[in-house]
Design a protein around this motif. Structure first.
Motif, PDB file in Angstrom:
ATOM      1  N   GLN A   1     -19.347 103.739  70.935  1.00 45.74           N
ATOM      2  CA  GLN A   1     -20.717 103.377  70.580  1.00 45.74           C
ATOM      3  C   GLN A   1     -21.710 104.036  71.538  1.00 45.74           C
ATOM      4  O   GLN A   1     -22.745 104.543  71.115  1.00 45.74           O
ATOM      5  CB  GLN A   1     -20.886 101.861  70.594  1.00 45.74           C
ATOM      6  N   ARG A   2     -21.380 104.023  72.821  1.00 40.33           N
ATOM      7  CA  ARG A   2     -22.266 104.640  73.810  1.00 40.33           C
ATOM      8  C   ARG A   2     -22.393 106.141  73.542  1.00 40.33           C
ATOM      9  O   ARG A   2     -23.493 106.697  73.577  1.00 40.33           O
ATOM     10  CB  ARG A   2     -21.742 104.387  75.229  1.00 40.33           C
ATOM     11  N   GLU A   3     -21.280 106.785  73.227  1.00 37.51           N
ATOM     12  CA  GLU A   3     -21.322 108.215  72.948  1.00 37.51           C
ATOM     13  C   GLU A   3     -22.225 108.514  71.750  1.00 37.51           C
ATOM     14  O   GLU A   3     -23.078 109.405  71.816  1.00 37.51           O
ATOM     15  CB  GLU A   3     -19.913 108.748  72.671  1.00 37.51           C
ATOM     16  N   ALA A   4     -22.064 107.787  70.662  1.00 40.38           N
ATOM     17  CA  ALA A   4     -22.892 108.010  69.467  1.00 40.38           C
ATOM     18  C   ALA A   4     -24.365 107.768  69.779  1.00 40.38           C
ATOM     19  O   ALA A   4     -25.234 108.551  69.379  1.00 40.38           O
ATOM     20  CB  ALA A   4     -22.423 107.107  68.324  1.00 40.38           C
ATOM     21  N   LEU A   5     -24.662 106.710  70.510  1.00 40.54           N
ATOM     22  CA  LEU A   5     -26.039 106.380  70.856  1.00 40.54           C
ATOM     23  C   LEU A   5     -26.676 107.466  71.728  1.00 40.54           C
ATOM     24  O   LEU A   5     -27.791 107.904  71.467  1.00 40.54           O
ATOM     25  CB  LEU A   5     -26.095 105.032  71.576  1.00 40.54           C
ATOM     26  N   VAL A   6     -25.958 107.904  72.747  1.00 43.31           N
ATOM     27  CA  VAL A   6     -26.489 108.922  73.647  1.00 43.31           C
ATOM     28  C   VAL A   6     -26.717 110.233  72.893  1.00 43.31           C
ATOM     29  O   VAL A   6     -27.746 110.891  73.072  1.00 43.31           O
ATOM     30  CB  VAL A   6     -25.548 109.123  74.861  1.00 43.31           C
ATOM     31  N   LEU A   7     -25.759 110.600  72.041  1.00 44.25           N
ATOM     32  CA  LEU A   7     -25.913 111.841  71.279  1.00 44.25           C
ATOM     33  C   LEU A   7     -27.127 111.788  70.364  1.00 44.25           C
ATOM     34  O   LEU A   7     -27.849 112.772  70.227  1.00 44.25           O
ATOM     35  CB  LEU A   7     -24.652 112.120  70.464  1.00 44.25           C
TER      36      LEU A   7
ATOM     37  N   GLY B   1     -30.591 114.082  70.734  1.00 46.58           N
ATOM     38  CA  GLY B   1     -31.244 114.464  69.491  1.00 46.58           C
ATOM     39  C   GLY B   1     -30.341 114.998  68.400  1.00 46.58           C
ATOM     40  O   GLY B   1     -30.814 115.686  67.497  1.00 46.58           O
ATOM     41  N   LEU B   2     -29.054 114.697  68.440  1.00 43.94           N
ATOM     42  CA  LEU B   2     -28.162 115.175  67.397  1.00 43.94           C
ATOM     43  C   LEU B   2     -28.314 114.333  66.131  1.00 43.94           C
ATOM     44  O   LEU B   2     -28.564 113.124  66.204  1.00 43.94           O
ATOM     45  CB  LEU B   2     -26.704 115.138  67.860  1.00 43.94           C
ATOM     46  N   ALA B   3     -28.121 114.970  64.996  1.00 40.52           N
ATOM     47  CA  ALA B   3     -28.162 114.288  63.706  1.00 40.52           C
ATOM     48  C   ALA B   3     -26.813 113.601  63.467  1.00 40.52           C
ATOM     49  O   ALA B   3     -25.803 113.940  64.092  1.00 40.52           O
ATOM     50  CB  ALA B   3     -28.425 115.297  62.594  1.00 40.52           C
TER      51      ALA B   3
ATOM     52  N   GLY C   1     -31.385 120.591  78.300  1.00 41.71           N
ATOM     53  CA  GLY C   1     -31.693 119.204  78.667  1.00 41.71           C
ATOM     54  C   GLY C   1     -30.832 118.198  77.922  1.00 41.71           C
ATOM     55  O   GLY C   1     -30.283 117.263  78.520  1.00 41.71           O
ATOM     56  N   GLY C   2     -30.691 118.372  76.622  1.00 43.03           N
ATOM     57  CA  GLY C   2     -29.874 117.451  75.833  1.00 43.03           C
ATOM     58  C   GLY C   2     -28.414 117.486  76.239  1.00 43.03           C
ATOM     59  O   GLY C   2     -27.754 116.450  76.320  1.00 43.03           O
ATOM     60  N   LEU C   3     -27.901 118.682  76.496  1.00 44.47           N
ATOM     61  CA  LEU C   3     -26.507 118.810  76.923  1.00 44.47           C
ATOM     62  C   LEU C   3     -26.311 118.119  78.268  1.00 44.47           C
ATOM     63  O   LEU C   3     -25.327 117.399  78.468  1.00 44.47           O
ATOM     64  CB  LEU C   3     -26.118 120.290  77.012  1.00 44.47           C
TER      65      LEU C   3
ATOM     66  N   LEU D   1     -31.773 129.637  73.215  1.00 43.48           N
ATOM     67  CA  LEU D   1     -30.771 128.584  73.010  1.00 43.48           C
ATOM     68  C   LEU D   1     -30.683 127.687  74.239  1.00 43.48           C
ATOM     69  O   LEU D   1     -30.627 126.464  74.121  1.00 43.48           O
ATOM     70  CB  LEU D   1     -29.402 129.204  72.711  1.00 43.48           C
ATOM     71  N   TYR D   2     -30.691 128.297  75.408  1.00 42.19           N
ATOM     72  CA  TYR D   2     -30.642 127.528  76.648  1.00 42.19           C
ATOM     73  C   TYR D   2     -31.870 126.635  76.777  1.00 42.19           C
ATOM     74  O   TYR D   2     -31.759 125.454  77.115  1.00 42.19           O
ATOM     75  CB  TYR D   2     -30.529 128.470  77.854  1.00 42.19           C
ATOM     76  N   ARG D   3     -33.040 127.172  76.478  1.00 48.26           N
ATOM     77  CA  ARG D   3     -34.273 126.385  76.548  1.00 48.26           C
ATOM     78  C   ARG D   3     -34.199 125.188  75.605  1.00 48.26           C
ATOM     79  O   ARG D   3     -34.565 124.077  75.970  1.00 48.26           O
ATOM     80  CB  ARG D   3     -35.482 127.253  76.193  1.00 48.26           C
TER      81      ARG D   3
END
Length: 193
Positions: A140-146, A151-153, A31-33, A25-27
């Motif tokens: 908007q920035r939060e949604a874009l970054v996520l 890589g969030l759906a 990075g995304g977190l 899970l960490y691997r």
């Protein structure tokens, strides 16, 4: 042919004491977190603290984990809540934020191979993109970054932000439009048009 276990399966295994499941899970998500928090945090020195606290909170809550939603959403919500707690403690930090935190998250994003001219051009393009992203409204920035950096759906972003997937689609659409306009304006200005 065996398939990789889902995040939720790994989280359940970790809940039951499987440390190798945690390592996977960490691997998959460290990075995304990190990128998500680096873009959201108004203070650079908070990024590592929030990320570490999030993993520690996950560890402490592992016995209560129920796979009712996406593991990634669960993890990012822990981090988002920690960031909100820090901002509430000192709301002035948002006004005096360290915009370099986001840049640190993506340092090295440019290809390390190529000619010096290509490297310089790639770094300049990355810097322009960072500046443009920082001008976006917070939601908007939060949604874009996520979506783009973590890589969030859409559905995961909607759950994390407490809104509908349609609202997230709108935020992303407006964010992309503003980014295009900002980058076009900056390119025109650099070209002397």
């Amino acid at each position: 042919m065996a398939t990789d276990p889902s995040d939720e399966d790994l989280a359940l295994r970790y809940r039951d004491g499987d440390l190798a499941a945690f390592e996977e899970l960490y691997r998959r998500h460290s990075g995304g977190l990190y990128r998500f928090i680096a873009w959201r945090s108004p203070r650079r020195e908070w990024v590592d603290e929030i990320v570490q606290d999030s993993w520690a909170a996950l560890h402490q809550a592992r016995g209560r984990y129920v796979a009712s939603s996406s593991f990634r959403t669960y993890l990012y919500q822990i981090a988002r809540n920690r960031l909100v707690d820090l901002i509430r403690r000192d709301p002035r930090t948002v006004l005096a934020g360290d915009s370099a935190a986001a840049g640190a998250a993506l340092d090295g994003a440019a290809d390390d191979e190529g000619t010096p001219e290509r490297l310089l051009d790639a770094r300049q393009q990355t810097a322009r993109l960072h500046r443009a992203i920082r001008t976006l409204p917070d939601e908007q920035r939060e949604a874009l970054v996520l979506q783009q950096f973590s890589g969030l759906a859409l559905e995961e972003i909607a759950v994390l932000c407490g809104t509908s997937a349609e609202t997230i689609k709108s935020r992303l659409r407006y964010a992309m439009r503003k980014l295009r306009e900002q980058l076009a304006t900056e390119t025109s200005r650099e070209a002397g048009i």
